[in-house]
Design an enzyme around this catalytic site. Structure first.
Site: not given
Length: 680
Positions: A33, A109, A286, A404, A407
């Protein structure tokens, strides 16, 4: 200001914001992005140069170090530039045509944190972050904790130590070490790192060098800056000198002699990117000759003699079937995406974490969405967001329940401003109890392989266990009430017989394993071993003060406070009492060591040993214990300071690294001989 001028300013501000978060905080967008934002800005400036009303982020290396930083700002002797990127074959070929050379270097890289090391007469004088390319932050104190960074260079006849040299490199965490580190943090109830790059960068900017030393940081050097008394002719020669001085260079760098060979290397690593020991997102090319580099020069932010070919991130599109809430052993409620199975980054994934309610809503995904996923850092499956263009209108919003799912207790943050929600029903929430039972049965605790996830739930749902205090009181008739441990006729099956046997033998495990099994938040194996070695009994630990415990190496104030708080809870103390009554060993003798014992405890003194692969007579923990019992250091990664690598079957990148560094490699028989004699 015109609409176009506004757009340029918005893009410039957005690029700077995300670049600053990348270097000095937690990134909130993916690399892909960010690259897309840069491409938009570059296109806008190319088409409308008149819109550039001020300095452009495209001419800047990185953001200036923040004034609020705890580190002092220091100028580099020579500017530390960034790299321009290309993203496809056509762009690469265009660069190669503009930059002809007889010899190129291709390098991986590394996705890590850049560092600049200044040596004066062979002594490490400064270690700086990249900063804005001109000025970096002084992190010398932290850099000195890395085994890969020598405080004094060693010279050779061919490459004597120069009067002054800046060595540039990348600090990183290997893929294997990152997985191990995150597993340890999860076991200790700590927040897991999103990717190796963030973990490495954050470690180098710790205020306390001891915190830096706790992370498995590595270094690879990939460049030089200012130098006096050192005049290499090529980048390749510079790397040879750096290695001769005692600094690590990449084993994956290759000299090539044509544009065709460059393309071949880029293609090869695109197909073998998981073969590297570290995270990599591309190949750097390079020009090898330093005189040609000087002739080509640089722009305001990047050299013209180098380019980074970036591979597309390993992403895939799949369908979001559901979002569920997982309850961990410390009560944290974590939303996670359930998806159609998709192969990405080397494995098939069906689930991906959404971390917490805030993150779940920020992603903006809806049930039934086509979603983009990837493995963040090639390890943790991550939902990047919805593919909105593919929405049909049948997608449904996800409503994060405050109840939850295990429970029915109301979930809430444990403190104001906490992004995580937790279930406060710590004792009897089936989700928490199930994960605690699974955790205490693991290899790092009681090692009860007959007690898996399904069986743990069965013991809870059948009413046999209301919490873990009754585990070692289980009888044949209790297990016959379960489906996991009984036959259809209702009698005890083989798995039940095995569980009873394993429970009996587990009563005699080492004290530190009992401490781990108690599921005290933050108290993982490292702290447990330190506590057991210091106090030798649960009773002594229970009676110790926070101040006293916090002085023990491997414990510290946070863990000490967590332990003290744990013992204030009635049902926690009942676990200890019940296990003790059932025969679980809650103390260990402090043996009087004979001269022979004392001698054995020093057999491997000063040796650092790494074990990799599968051994026939040792599991990983057993090998580590054998090394430490003889005074050696059992390390998790190979460096030039490693004394021996013990390689079993399926040894991987650590073996390659050891061979590259010239570290002696032992088979299992030689390892046993080393344990017995202290030498070979």
């Amino acid at each position: 200001m015109t609409t176009s001028e506004n757009r340029w300013q918005e893009l410039a501000d957005e690029v700077r914001l995300h670049r600053e978060r990348y270097y000095y905080g937690d990134p909130t967008i993916s690399d892909a992005d960010f690259d897309a934002l840069l491409a938009q800005l570059r296109t806008l400036e190319d088409e409308h140069p008149e819109l550039v009303t001020g300095p452009s982020p495209l001419t800047e290396v990185a953001p200036t170090p923040p004034t609020s930083s705890p580190f002092r700002n220091v100028d580099h002797r020579e500017r530390m530039l960034s790299l321009d990127n290309v993203f496809d074959g056509a762009q690469l070929e265009s660069w190669l045509e503009r930059t002809p050379a007889d010899t190129y270097l291709t390098e991986l890289k590394i996705d890590g944190a850049s560092i600049n090391l200044l040596y004066v007469n062979g002594e490490l004088e400064l270690a700086l972050t990249r900063g804005d390319g001109t000025t970096g932050e002084d992190i010398t104190h932290n850099a000195k904790t890395l085994d890969d960074i020598p405080q004094k260079l060693k010279g050779t006849e061919e490459f004597p130590v120069p009067e002054l040299v800046e060595v540039r490199g990348e600090v990183f965490i290997t893929v294997e070490d990152f997985a191990t580190m995150n597993a340890q943090r999860q076991a200790e109830g700590l927040k897991m790192f999103a990717n190796p790059r963030n973990a490495a960068a954050g470690a180098m900017r710790q205020k306390n060098a001891e915190d830096t030393a706790k992370r498995p940081l590595r270094l690879i050097c990939h460049g030089i800056g200012a130098r006096e008394g050192f005049t290499p002719q090529s980048q390749h020669e510079a790397y040879q000198a750096i290695a001769a001085w005692g600094l690590p260079v990449s084993p994956y760098t290759k000299q090539v002699h044509s544009a065709k060979e460059v393309v071949e290397q880029v293609t090869y690593w695109g197909e073998h990117r998981h073969d590297a020991a570290h995270e990599m997102d591309g190949v750097v090319i390079k020009v090898d000759s330093l005189s040609e580099q000087l002739e080509l020069g640089a722009t305001s932010r990047a050299p013209r003699w180098a380019i980074a070919y970036k591979y597309p991130p390993e992403e895939a599109v799949t369908t979001l079937r559901n979002i569920r809430i997982g309850i961990g052993r410390t009560g944290r409620a974590t939303p996670y995406a359930v998806m159609e199975p998709k192969y990405v980054a080397g494995s098939t994934v069906t689930m991906a974490t959404l971390h917490n309610p805030t993150e779940a809503h920020r992603k903006g995904v809806m049930l039934g969405d086509r979603i983009m996923i990837r493995k963040a850092g090639e390890v943790i499956p991550e939902v990047l967001g919805p593919v909105e263009d593919e929405r049909t209108g049948k997608e449904r919003p996800f409503i994060y329940s405050s109840i939850c799912p295990e429970c029915g207790t109301v979930l809430a943050p444990s403190k104001e401003g906490d992004a995580d929600w937790r279930c406060p029903n710590t004792r009897s929430c089936p989700g928490q109890l199930h994960t605690r039972l699974t955790y205490l049965s693991g290899r790092g605790a009681f090692d009860i392989d007959a007690l898996g996830e399904r069986a743990a739930y069965d013991l809870i749902n059948s009413g046999v266990l209301s919490d873990e205090s009754g585990l070692f009181n289980l009888k044949k008739q209790d297990l016959e009430r379960t489906t996991a441990y009984s036959t259809k006729a209702g009698s005890l099956n083989k798995a039940g017989e095995t569980l009873l046997e394993k429970l009996e033998s587990a009563k005699q495990v080492d004290l530190w394993r009992v401490i781990v099994a108690l599921s005290i938040r933050h108290a993982g194996p490292t702290a447990a071993k330190a506590l057991a070695a210091h106090y030798h009994s649960i009773a002594a630990i229970q009676g110790a003060s926070v101040e006293e415990m916090s002085t023990i190496e491997g414990v510290g104030e946070i863990i000490a406070q967590s332990i003290a708080d744990w013992f204030t809870v009635d049902w926690h103390r009942n676990i200890v009492n019940s296990w003790s009554t059932a025969g679980v060993r809650m103390e260990e003798e402090v043996p009087e060591k004979s001269e022979e014992d004392l001698a054995q405890a020093k057999l491997l003194d000063g040796l650092t040993i790494v074990v990799t692969g599968t051994l026939e007579n040792f599991d990983r923990d057993g090998a580590k214990e054998a090394i430490e019992a003889r005074g050696g250091k059992a390390a998790g990664s190979v460096s030039k300071k490693t004394s021996f690598l013990v390689a079993g079957e399926k040894a991987g990148s650590k073996l390659t690294k050891a061979e590259d560094l010239g570290v002696p490699v032992l088979n299992e028989q030689q390892f046993v001989e080393l344990l017995e004699k202290g030498s070979l």
